[in-house]
Structures are given as C-alpha cells and as structure tokens.
Design an enzyme around this catalytic site. Structure first.
Site, PDB file in Angstrom:
ATOM      1  CE  LYS A 108       9.251   0.362  22.074  1.00 56.88           C
ATOM      2  NZ  LYS A 108      10.459   0.197  21.254  1.00 56.88           N
ATOM      3  CG  ASP A 165      16.816  -4.326  20.375  1.00 58.19           C
ATOM      4  OD1 ASP A 165      16.071  -4.302  21.385  1.00 58.19           O
ATOM      5  OD2 ASP A 165      16.946  -3.350  19.605  1.00 58.19           O
ATOM      6  CG  PHE A 200      13.537   0.778  15.474  1.00 55.03           C
ATOM      7  CD1 PHE A 200      13.755   1.910  14.701  1.00 55.03           C
ATOM      8  CD2 PHE A 200      13.332   0.936  16.841  1.00 55.03           C
ATOM      9  CE1 PHE A 200      13.762   3.179  15.270  1.00 55.03           C
ATOM     10  CE2 PHE A 200      13.342   2.205  17.417  1.00 55.03           C
ATOM     11  CZ  PHE A 200      13.549   3.319  16.639  1.00 55.03           C
TER      12      PHE A 200
HETATM   13  C1  LIG Z   1      11.620   0.947  20.776  1.00 63.29           C
HETATM   14  C2  LIG Z   1      12.815   0.143  20.434  1.00 63.29           C
HETATM   15  C3  LIG Z   1      14.115   0.637  20.623  1.00 63.29           C
HETATM   16  C4  LIG Z   1      14.381   2.055  21.059  1.00 63.29           C
HETATM   17  O1  LIG Z   1      13.931   2.307  22.346  1.00 63.29           O
HETATM   18  P1  LIG Z   1      13.864   3.830  22.883  1.00 63.29           P
HETATM   19  O2  LIG Z   1      13.464   3.659  24.322  1.00 63.29           O
HETATM   20  O3  LIG Z   1      12.847   4.543  22.054  1.00 63.29           O
HETATM   21  O4  LIG Z   1      15.204   4.407  22.742  1.00 63.29           O
HETATM   22  C5  LIG Z   1      15.169  -0.208  20.351  1.00 63.29           C
HETATM   23  N1  LIG Z   1      14.977  -1.456  19.919  1.00 63.29           N
HETATM   24  C6  LIG Z   1      13.748  -1.975  19.733  1.00 63.29           C
HETATM   25  C7  LIG Z   1      13.601  -3.378  19.265  1.00 63.29           C
HETATM   26  C8  LIG Z   1      12.623  -1.177  19.958  1.00 63.29           C
HETATM   27  O5  LIG Z   1      11.407  -1.672  19.731  1.00 63.29           O
END
Ligand SMILES: *Cc1c(COP(=O)(O)O)cnc(C)c1O
Length: 396
Positions: A252, A223, A138
């Site tokens: 986050k 990420d 994700f």
């Molecule tokens: C939550 C998340 C995102 C997206 O972040 P947003 O602030 O909602 O755009 C991207 N990568 C990972 C691994 C995430 O957990």
C-alpha cells in the site's frame, strides 16, 4: 469526455469486479482530489491507505520523473542502484535483514507464504506446512491469499482452496494455542486488522503470540501491507508491541501510489530462498524503487510519524466528542491515522452523503466507517471532516 461518458465507457469495457462511487476523479494534490466536473473532495481514503504523503507529493513526483528519464525497467537479471538503496533503508529501519521486492500486497503475502513453507521444508521437517491465520483478516485476492484470508465472503465460489490453512479468532490466545499442531509452521496476522474493521488487539497480544511462536519453534508473519509505512504512528505497527516478527509484508503506502510491494525477513529465515525459488519480472523495478525511496525519505525528513501520532490523537478525541452527540456511533477506535467508527446502522448512506458534501471516507464490513487520511492532514482538515460527519449523522 464528460462524467457520464467516462462511466459508461468503463462499465462497458471493464470487468464487473468493483462497485464504484459515481464520480470520476481527475486530479489530486495533498489531501484533496477533484472530479471531472471540478468538484473538490477532502480525501480521508487516500486510495485505501496508499497516498500517505498526500497526492502528487513533489518529492515523489520528481523522483519518478527523473528515474523515468534515466532507466525504467531491466528485470532482475541485473543489479540496479535504486533497488539496493531501498533494501538497505528498509533493513536499517526494521527487524529484517533481507528484502524481496514485488508489486502488490497479495504478491508480498504470496512470497511470505512461500518463504515460510520453504523454510519449514528445509529446516523444520517435511510435514510442517500449515499456517494459522485470523478470522476477519484480509491478506489479498490471489488463490493463496484468499485462502489465508479468514473471511468466507472472499473465498465463496473459488474452491478448492489451498491446503494447509486454519483460522482462529483474532485476539484469542487460547484458541491460537489449541490450533497449533505438529504440522504448524507459522502464524500470520495483521498487527491491526484493516479490512476486517480496524480491529486492535489487546496490548499484550502480539508479545504473547511471539512467545508462543518461539516456544513451538514456528514463524510469526506480520502482514503490514496496510499498517506499515507510518500509518499507525510508528514506521511499522509491530513496533508498538515491543516484539518483532520473522517475516513482514509491505505494499500500500510503500510507493505513495506507485504500485510496489515487499517481503522482509531475518537472515535466519531468508536463507531458505536461493536463486530460482521465487521471482518477479517487475519486482523492484527502478521506477517503483525511486517512488518508494522518495516516500520513505520524506516520511523520515518531515517527521511524519510524530505528525501522524498527534493528528491521530486529535482525530480520535474529536470523534469521541461526536459519539456523545450521535447514538449511532457505537465505538471509536484507532491508532495513529488508522481510525474507525463502529456504527449501530449500515454505513453506506453515511459514506454517500459525505461524498455529496465533499468528504471521501469508506466503510468496511457494512457497519464500520474507516478513516485513513494522508499523514499530512492538518487539524483544520480533521475539523472539516468531523463537521461534515456531524451534519450527515444528524437525525440518524
Ligand atoms: C490491501 C491489503 C492486502 C492486499 O493488497 P493488494 O495490493 O490489494 O494485493 C493484503 N493485506 C492487507 C492487510 C491489506 O490491507
């Protein structure tokens, strides 16, 4: 306004993109939140791994208040001190040499994808633009980041997607090696998959991916939007593997609830960006930087990485005891305070019943309960959460 009126007002006027739980939250402190009716909840969601210091942490609140009274926003046409200070702290505490600030995880990943392409275009050759990403990953909800996300459910209805992405199963080195072509410019992955269900790769996986990137002269993008800022018991999850990525993204927990994101890279890669290549009006704004500076300082000053590791071990052990008593728990896994229970049944009922009993948890991919409590939780909080889960799972 009462609960019903607020929910009706929201449903009438807000676009229908979220399936929300039927409570209205009005206050938070530490590991607890309260709804408009005055009911108290133990929060093991933390705004989706965001409020790692707990709600309304005094140091973050004070920093935001002070900064709001001084200077809130001027754009990146000018220098500001809080931005310079946070960049220095992130650089000093990571593999990276340079930082780009933005406002969310998706934006940080957009910046990473752009930097990888720009670097490849400048230094590797015109035809190197493809990124390999992982199934069940994700990376966000913008067009580029849903393309990077290896889950069709996030892409359905939004085609055509961006060109130049291929997907391989996570934790499968053979598939990864065979997916690399002369067009590949990088591999993008979460060190531990979050939304995909807290999937932890084998111990040597990341090191082997690093070796593969070096051998093919391509980039490794981590990420760490969810795993970063102490969630797994180290400041960044890549540290567990003994290797470093070329690019890393954060968001986050970076501002403990204040919206802020960052994309970090080594000098070698970052030099591909020059003025005008990328920008954000709000990126690195003094308010967000004040929140993030206070958050990072607090993690370090309060020794929260150690607390996270200890509490995580205790929580894992408690869940494994619970597993002995409940057949519906298929597997317990986690690192630090990023923990999941894979179930044999759908998790929605369990999540709803926990909510009724005053415990907030959530469910990813239908059958996986995910726990991402604040790093400040006590053993008693863990005991309470596990006792509620025990009650709820009884007879299931
Ligand atoms: C939550 C998340 C995102 C997206 O972040 P947003 O602030 O909602 O755009 C991207 N990568 C990972 C691994 C995430 O957990």
């Amino acid at each position: 306004m009462n609960e019903k009126a607020i929910m009706a007002l929201a449903d009438e006027n807000i676009m229908n993109t979220y399936k929300r739980f039927p409570i209205v939250l009005v206050k938070g402190l530490g590991q607890k939140v309260w709804d408009v009716e005055g009911k108290e909840y133990l929060d093991f969601v933390s705004g989706i791994a965001v409020c790692s210091l707990g709600h309304s942490h005094p140091q973050v609140v004070a920093a935001v208040k002070q900064q709001a009274e001084k200077l809130t926003h001027v754009s990146n046409l000018y220098y500001t001190e809080p931005q310079a200070r946070l960049a220095k702290k992130l650089v000093d505490n990571s593999f990276a040499d340079k930082v780009f600030f933005c406002n969310s995880g998706a934006e940080a990943n957009e910046a990473a994808i752009k930097l990888a392409r720009k670097y490849a275009h400048e230094y590797l050759g015109e035809n190197k633009f493809e990124l390999i990403t992982m199934k069940d990953s994700f990376h966000g909800r913008t067009m580029a980041t849903i393309t990077a996300t290896g889950q069709e459910k996030f892409q359905f209805g939004f085609t055509p997607l961006l060109e130049g992405f291929t997907y391989v199963p996570f934790n499968d080195l053979g598939a990864l090696e065979s997916a690399i072509t002369e067009k590949t410019c990088g591999i993008m992955l979460e060190p531990i998959q979050g939304e995909g269900g807290v999937n932890i790769p084998e111990a040597q996986y990341l090191a082997a991916v690093r070796e593969m990137c070096d051998r093919h002269n391509i980039l490794l993008i981590a990420d760490e939007v969810q795993t970063g800022m102490g969630r797994t018991g180290r400041l960044f999850a890549y540290e567990h593997s003994g290797i470093a990525p070329d690019i890393m993204t954060l968001a986050k927990a970076l501002g403990n609830g204040f919206p802020v994101g960052a994309m970090l890279a080594t000098n070698k890669i970052a030099r591909a960006f020059s003025p005008g290549n990328h920008a954000s009006t709000f990126g690195g704004n003094p308010l967000a930087m004040a929140a993030a500076n206070a958050t990072l300082d607090t993690i370090m000053q309060e020794g929260l990485l150690n607390v996270c590791r200890e509490r995580g071990e205790y929580f894992l052990a408690s869940l494994r005891k619970l597993q002995v008593r409940h057949k519906i728990i298929k597997e317990v896994r986690g690192m630090g305070l990023m923990i999941a229970c894979a179930l044999t049944i759908e998790g929605a009922d369990i999540v709803n019943e926990c909510l009724k009993k005053g415990l907030l948890i959530n469910c990813t991919g239908g059958k996986t309960l995910r726990f991402v409590p604040p790093l400040i939780i006590s053993q008693q909080d863990v005991n309470l959460a596990v006792a509620i889960l025990d009650e709820v799972m009884e007879g299931k």
